[in-house]
Design an enzyme around this catalytic site. Sequence first.
Site, mmCIF file in Angstrom:
data_model
loop_
_atom_site.group_PDB
_atom_site.id
_atom_site.type_symbol
_atom_site.label_atom_id
_atom_site.label_comp_id
_atom_site.label_asym_id
_atom_site.label_seq_id
_atom_site.Cartn_x
_atom_site.Cartn_y
_atom_site.Cartn_z
ATOM 1 N N LYS A 1 -18.975 -70.581 -60.424
ATOM 2 C CA LYS A 1 -18.786 -69.394 -61.280
ATOM 3 C C LYS A 1 -20.126 -68.998 -61.891
ATOM 4 C CE LYS A 1 -13.926 -69.917 -62.349
ATOM 5 N NZ LYS A 1 -13.675 -71.026 -61.407
ATOM 6 N N ASP B 1 -16.673 -67.631 -57.126
ATOM 7 C CA ASP B 1 -15.374 -67.181 -57.630
ATOM 8 C C ASP B 1 -15.530 -65.857 -58.372
ATOM 9 O OD1 ASP B 1 -14.030 -69.412 -56.704
ATOM 10 O OD2 ASP B 1 -13.872 -70.399 -58.655
ATOM 11 N N MET B 2 -14.456 -65.080 -58.431
ATOM 12 C CA MET B 2 -14.485 -63.844 -59.213
ATOM 13 C C MET B 2 -13.873 -64.130 -60.582
ATOM 14 S SD MET B 2 -15.479 -60.750 -59.289
ATOM 15 C CE MET B 2 -15.741 -60.084 -57.645
ATOM 16 N N GLN C 1 -10.255 -59.252 -56.008
ATOM 17 C CA GLN C 1 -8.934 -59.300 -56.677
ATOM 18 C C GLN C 1 -8.141 -58.019 -56.405
ATOM 19 O OE1 GLN C 1 -11.107 -59.501 -60.259
ATOM 20 N NE2 GLN C 1 -10.642 -61.646 -60.693
ATOM 21 N N ARG D 1 -12.582 -64.186 -49.992
ATOM 22 C CA ARG D 1 -11.255 -64.722 -50.335
ATOM 23 C C ARG D 1 -10.530 -63.590 -51.077
ATOM 24 N NH1 ARG D 1 -11.878 -68.700 -54.933
ATOM 25 N NH2 ARG D 1 -12.409 -70.282 -53.395
ATOM 26 N N GLY E 1 -5.660 -61.909 -58.649
ATOM 27 C CA GLY E 1 -6.430 -61.765 -59.901
ATOM 28 C C GLY E 1 -5.752 -62.526 -61.024
ATOM 29 N N ALA E 2 -6.561 -63.302 -61.781
ATOM 30 C CA ALA E 2 -5.976 -64.246 -62.745
ATOM 31 C C ALA E 2 -6.289 -63.915 -64.203
ATOM 32 C CB ALA E 2 -6.491 -65.647 -62.422
ATOM 33 N N HIS F 1 0.137 -67.921 -53.064
ATOM 34 C CA HIS F 1 1.316 -68.778 -52.869
ATOM 35 C C HIS F 1 2.544 -67.935 -52.567
ATOM 36 C CE1 HIS F 1 -1.410 -70.646 -55.871
ATOM 37 N NE2 HIS F 1 -1.368 -71.597 -54.963
ATOM 38 N N ARG G 1 -4.365 -70.663 -67.602
ATOM 39 C CA ARG G 1 -4.254 -69.468 -66.741
ATOM 40 C C ARG G 1 -3.161 -69.648 -65.697
ATOM 41 N NH1 ARG G 1 -9.753 -69.190 -67.698
ATOM 42 N NH2 ARG G 1 -10.320 -70.374 -65.861
ATOM 43 N N ARG G 2 -3.005 -70.892 -65.217
ATOM 44 C CA ARG G 2 -1.925 -71.146 -64.239
ATOM 45 C C ARG G 2 -0.559 -70.999 -64.913
ATOM 46 N NH1 ARG G 2 -6.152 -71.163 -61.986
ATOM 47 N NH2 ARG G 2 -5.461 -69.028 -61.883
HETATM 48 P P1 FDA Z 1 2.269 -64.989 -57.582
HETATM 49 O O1 FDA Z 1 2.004 -65.878 -58.761
HETATM 50 O O2 FDA Z 1 2.077 -63.509 -57.741
HETATM 51 O O3 FDA Z 1 3.710 -65.288 -57.071
HETATM 52 C C1 FDA Z 1 4.378 -64.420 -56.159
HETATM 53 C C2 FDA Z 1 5.666 -65.084 -55.713
HETATM 54 O O4 FDA Z 1 5.348 -66.235 -54.915
HETATM 55 C C3 FDA Z 1 6.532 -65.608 -56.859
HETATM 56 O O5 FDA Z 1 7.347 -64.611 -57.384
HETATM 57 C C4 FDA Z 1 7.298 -66.720 -56.146
HETATM 58 O O6 FDA Z 1 8.361 -66.189 -55.402
HETATM 59 C C5 FDA Z 1 6.262 -67.287 -55.192
HETATM 60 N N1 FDA Z 1 5.521 -68.427 -55.781
HETATM 61 C C6 FDA Z 1 4.281 -68.384 -56.327
HETATM 62 N N2 FDA Z 1 3.905 -69.587 -56.736
HETATM 63 C C7 FDA Z 1 4.914 -70.428 -56.479
HETATM 64 C C8 FDA Z 1 5.136 -71.822 -56.669
HETATM 65 N N3 FDA Z 1 4.213 -72.593 -57.255
HETATM 66 N N4 FDA Z 1 6.311 -72.340 -56.265
HETATM 67 C C9 FDA Z 1 7.259 -71.570 -55.693
HETATM 68 N N5 FDA Z 1 7.115 -70.241 -55.481
HETATM 69 C C10 FDA Z 1 5.961 -69.680 -55.857
HETATM 70 N N6 FDA Z 1 -8.137 -65.584 -59.248
HETATM 71 C C11 FDA Z 1 -9.253 -64.975 -59.687
HETATM 72 O O7 FDA Z 1 -9.163 -64.067 -60.516
HETATM 73 N N7 FDA Z 1 -10.475 -65.354 -59.211
HETATM 74 C C12 FDA Z 1 -10.631 -66.322 -58.270
HETATM 75 O O8 FDA Z 1 -11.750 -66.623 -57.860
HETATM 76 C C13 FDA Z 1 -9.447 -66.975 -57.791
HETATM 77 N N8 FDA Z 1 -9.502 -67.966 -56.848
HETATM 78 C C14 FDA Z 1 -8.330 -68.453 -56.295
HETATM 79 C C15 FDA Z 1 -8.387 -69.357 -55.221
HETATM 80 C C16 FDA Z 1 -7.210 -69.747 -54.580
HETATM 81 C C17 FDA Z 1 -7.284 -70.684 -53.415
HETATM 82 C C18 FDA Z 1 -5.944 -69.232 -55.031
HETATM 83 C C19 FDA Z 1 -4.664 -69.609 -54.338
HETATM 84 C C20 FDA Z 1 -5.904 -68.398 -56.116
HETATM 85 C C21 FDA Z 1 -7.068 -68.010 -56.764
HETATM 86 N N9 FDA Z 1 -7.029 -67.154 -57.866
HETATM 87 C C22 FDA Z 1 -8.194 -66.571 -58.314
HETATM 88 C C23 FDA Z 1 -5.746 -66.935 -58.590
HETATM 89 C C24 FDA Z 1 -5.042 -65.679 -58.118
HETATM 90 O O9 FDA Z 1 -5.752 -64.536 -58.555
HETATM 91 C C25 FDA Z 1 -3.608 -65.579 -58.663
HETATM 92 O O10 FDA Z 1 -3.664 -65.520 -60.063
HETATM 93 C C26 FDA Z 1 -2.701 -66.739 -58.267
HETATM 94 O O11 FDA Z 1 -2.927 -67.179 -56.954
HETATM 95 C C27 FDA Z 1 -1.225 -66.319 -58.398
HETATM 96 O O12 FDA Z 1 -0.896 -65.337 -57.463
HETATM 97 P P2 FDA Z 1 -0.126 -65.658 -56.081
HETATM 98 O O13 FDA Z 1 -0.576 -64.674 -55.094
HETATM 99 O O14 FDA Z 1 -0.370 -67.073 -55.701
HETATM 100 O O15 FDA Z 1 1.414 -65.488 -56.319
#
Ligand code: FDA
Length: 304
Positions: free
Chosen positions: A99, A133-134, A162, A181, A185-186, A224, A285-286
């Site tokens: 970062k 990372d962003m 993001q 990647r 967005g987190a 995910h 954040r998670r």
């Molecule tokens: P989201 O949380 O939107 O979930 C969508 C659906 O998927 C849910 O409604 C559910 O149905 C299913 N689901 C999701 N998680 C689940 C679980 N644990 N169990 C069961 N079902 C589940 N952000 C950022 O701003 N900068 C960065 O550099 C990074 N880097 C990064 C690396 C990697 C490898 C990942 C996976 C993520 C990041 N992120 C990130 C975080 C990213 O921006 C985001 O906040 C999270 O991945 C959550 O979004 P998702 O797309 O995973 O699903």
Amino acid sequence: MIETMSKNFFMSLANNKSLNKAAQKWGLNFGAAKVVAGSTIDSAIKAVRDLNNKGIVATLDHLGEFVYTKEEALEATDYCIKTLEAIAEAGVKTGLSIKITQLGLDIDREFCINNIKNILDTAKQHGLFVRIDMEDFSHCQDTIDLTKMFHETYDNVGTVIQSYLHRSLQDVQGLKGIPLRIVKGAYKESPQVAYQEKKDIDDNYLKLVKKHLLNGSYTAIASHDHVLIEKVKQFIKENNIPKDRFEFQMLYGFRKPMWESLVNEGYKMRIYIPFGNDWFGYYMRRLAERPQNVSFAFKGFFSK
Ligand code: FDA
């Protein structure tokens, strides 16, 4: 409504400097050990080796928030270099995620550039990849500018885009040829710069992935979300995208059965493994992005 309150609550904890500092002394707590691979380089390397044995690769992230002095940024830089050397020595399959704020961007830009160069030189020497990372919107332009600048000299660097940001489709076009990647967005961003509705964020996510893949650029699909993953798989099949042009990525501790089934289907799978004492902001954040994750925290709390 409750979901928004919970998101705001955990984001405010994530941004609380005193709590972040205090948590470094508590050790991994409240269930965080499920999503953070211990506090040392050795524990992180062990987590990578366990995944490698299952045909999964990784990227390591040494956690660190609130870096305000050159000493702290240099310490973080040295730790990244030590981590790269440990990866090379162990012979495990993993890259490193970094970062720019942790490496001193907000203190002195040239100093930060020099720190990143030192990390990239070490990584290149060992044939390892580094992902920038962003972070929040205020660092987006710098992250993109620095990535483009480094990519002119280094072929082992990429960054993150993001899908919640309005600007991202244009950014992906400008980053053609650079490994990206794609994530949702987190951070908590305003409606002026970011989509707020899941449907808009998801629609944009697919647009970004498709654009980068069709541009012929290496794409990491980091999510995910099984619905999005299925749509990407479909697109990849329909467009005959070769398997060496993309990979899936997920976070350590989340949706393990999906990692394994993607590997069994023959896809490349990479797990983002955070480690270190500074776990609090990452963990909050998670919890903010998925209220169901809170059950982790309570189970961890009551099992103490
Ligand atoms: P989201 O949380 O939107 O979930 C969508 C659906 O998927 C849910 O409604 C559910 O149905 C299913 N689901 C999701 N998680 C689940 C679980 N644990 N169990 C069961 N079902 C589940 N952000 C950022 O701003 N900068 C960065 O550099 C990074 N880097 C990064 C690396 C990697 C490898 C990942 C996976 C993520 C990041 N992120 C990130 C975080 C990213 O921006 C985001 O906040 C999270 O991945 C959550 O979004 P998702 O797309 O995973 O699903």
